[in-house]
Design an enzyme around this catalytic site. Structure first.
Site, PDB file in Angstrom:
ATOM      1  CE1 TYR A 118      -4.172   1.567   0.438  1.00  0.00           C
ATOM      2  CE2 TYR A 118      -3.045   2.892   2.072  1.00  0.00           C
ATOM      3  CZ  TYR A 118      -4.241   2.216   0.789  1.00  0.00           C
ATOM      4  OH  TYR A 118      -5.335   3.496   0.919  1.00  0.00           O
ATOM      5  CG  ASN A 148     -15.067   2.725   4.542  1.00  0.00           C
ATOM      6  OD1 ASN A 148     -14.628   2.528   3.486  1.00  0.00           O
ATOM      7  ND2 ASN A 148     -15.251   1.453   5.110  1.00  0.00           N
ATOM      8  CB  VAL A 177     -16.738   3.482  -0.861  1.00  0.00           C
ATOM      9  CG1 VAL A 177     -16.975   4.540  -1.777  1.00  0.00           C
ATOM     10  CG2 VAL A 177     -15.468   3.038   0.473  1.00  0.00           C
ATOM     11  NE  ARG A 213     -18.080 -10.223  -6.424  1.00  0.00           N
ATOM     12  CZ  ARG A 213     -18.522 -11.587  -5.962  1.00  0.00           C
ATOM     13  NH1 ARG A 213     -18.499 -12.958  -6.615  1.00  0.00           N
ATOM     14  NH2 ARG A 213     -18.819 -11.661  -3.886  1.00  0.00           N
ATOM     15  CE1 TYR A 232     -14.189   3.383  -3.075  1.00  0.00           C
ATOM     16  CE2 TYR A 232     -15.375   3.988  -5.238  1.00  0.00           C
ATOM     17  CZ  TYR A 232     -15.557   3.224  -4.173  1.00  0.00           C
ATOM     18  OH  TYR A 232     -16.602   1.826  -3.907  1.00  0.00           O
ATOM     19  CE  LYS A 286     -15.439  -1.546   8.244  1.00  0.00           C
ATOM     20  NZ  LYS A 286     -14.013  -1.752   6.644  1.00  0.00           N
TER      21      LYS A 286
END
Length: 371
Positions: A63, A147, A176, A196, A269, A362
């Protein structure tokens, strides 16, 4: 011996000394109580800290944002402390600090703040007071700086949308994506949300529409040219869609981009497909498409403290109005009574399960302190 054990258990952090898979390189490290804060700093106690996909990438070393080495224990080699986002409570205030009081909730505005810990000393300018409001929970606070701001800024920084105008996004079931749906609905925007194809599509569609989604389609649906023409002609009254949000890239985003109208923006993003973003040249020549990237960490670096405070206030107001829900979540506690060895293994097991997709919600860490 019992007295010494209590001392080393007072604070704890989840750390690593080299990059790699979190399930292999993370460990727990205890450290002594924080000394009184130096001038212009505050001592904070972390309440909750999420595990975001980017956090995994940081530990892996892939990252762009890099944490700094930190010395937590005298005589111990410096370590990287995991975690970028989190909610903390102010415990002590150093001289020269204004605008903060003991007991305030604060969030991090400095990248890679090391939030997977029980308590830290931080610069007063590296945290932001979170306004309290009815309905604002610790989970809201802990997930407030990545987010939801990404969603809000992408919706407002590029195109000035009017009521009933459309936004199209892929990855609509992401954190997000769900924030985009809610914030767009609060402003009267319509959203076309792409996901999907999956066995539970009907259930997911219902969930997203309950959040405020206007329409939900699969990427496979975009292969139907008659449907895409209907979207452009009927849903948008022939105007096309002026804002597209991309976190997938690859061929699915190429198909999505064809829905965009004149002078539209495609804001990227993420690249969950790990494939390049490929766009038809005709969109640039004949529709004047603008393709840009957005990174919330860069926004924090380039904006004033006043901008950041206004951003947090806007999001807290949405929570208070019932227009921004906390994400579905699971809180995993690392108890103070565990040894470092036991705590470290628990953390590695958590990340192994995340890598296997065993958590559909989460995940937030609560690193207990015996203080």
């Amino acid at each position: 011996m019992a007295f010494r054990a209590s001392l080393v258990r007072l604070n704890r952090a989840i750390v690593y000394t080299q990059n790699g898979e979190p399930s292999q390189v993370l460990s727990a490290l205890t450290y002594k109580p924080l000394p009184p804060p130096a001038p212009d700093t505050v001592n904070i106690k972390y309440l909750l800290a999420p595990i975001n996909p980017s956090d995994v990438n940081v530990v892996q070393g892939v990252y762009p944002a890099k944490p700094s080495l930190t010395s937590l224990v005298d005589g111990h080699s410096d370590v990287f402390v995991g975690g970028n986002e989190g909610l903390a409570e102010v415990m002590q205030i150093g001289s020269g600090v204004s605008g903060l009081a003991v007991g305030d909730w604060v969030v991090m505005t400095k990248s890679q703040a090391g939030t997977w810990s029980s308590a830290r000393n931080v610069g007063a300018m590296d945290v932001l007071k979170l306004p309290r409001a009815d309905g604002l929970t610790e989970v809201h606070g802990a997930t407030m700086t990545v987010n939801p701001p990404t969603a809000l800024n992408m919706l407002t920084n590029y195109v000035t949308l009017g009521k009933d105008e459309w936004v199209v996004q892929n990855g609509a079931n992401s954190a997000v994506g769900q924030a985009v749906i809610q914030i767009a609905a609060s402003r009267g925007f319509k959203t076309l949300n792409l996901v999907r194809k999956r066995p539970d599509l009907e259930e997911l569609t219902t969930k997203l529409k309950d959040l405020g989604a206007t329409e939900v389609l699969t990427y496979d649906d975009l292969a139907d040219r008659s449907l895409t023409q209907k979207i452009i002609k009927d849903w948008t009254a022939g105007k096309g869609i002026r804002l597209g949000l991309n976190c997938v890239s690859g061929p699915d985003t190429t198909s999505m981009a064809r829905l965009l109208g004149q002078d539209a923006y495609l804001v990227s993003y993420g690249a969950m497909s790990k494939q390049p973003l490929s766009l038809p040249t005709s969109l640039f020549i004949f529709k004047n498409l603008t393709s840009v990237g957005f990174w919330q960490s860069r926004w924090y670096k380039t904006h004033t403290r006043d901008d950041k405070e206004k951003l947090m206030q806007t999001l807290v107001d949405l929570v208070a109005q019932g227009k921004l829900k906390a994400p579905e979540h699971e809180i995993l506690t690392i108890p103070a009574r565990d040894s470092d060895e036991v705590a470290g293994q628990k953390v590695r097991d958590i990340f192994a399960k995340i890598a296997e997709g065993q958590y559909g919600k989460k995940v937030l860490l609560k690193i207990e302190s015996s203080q």
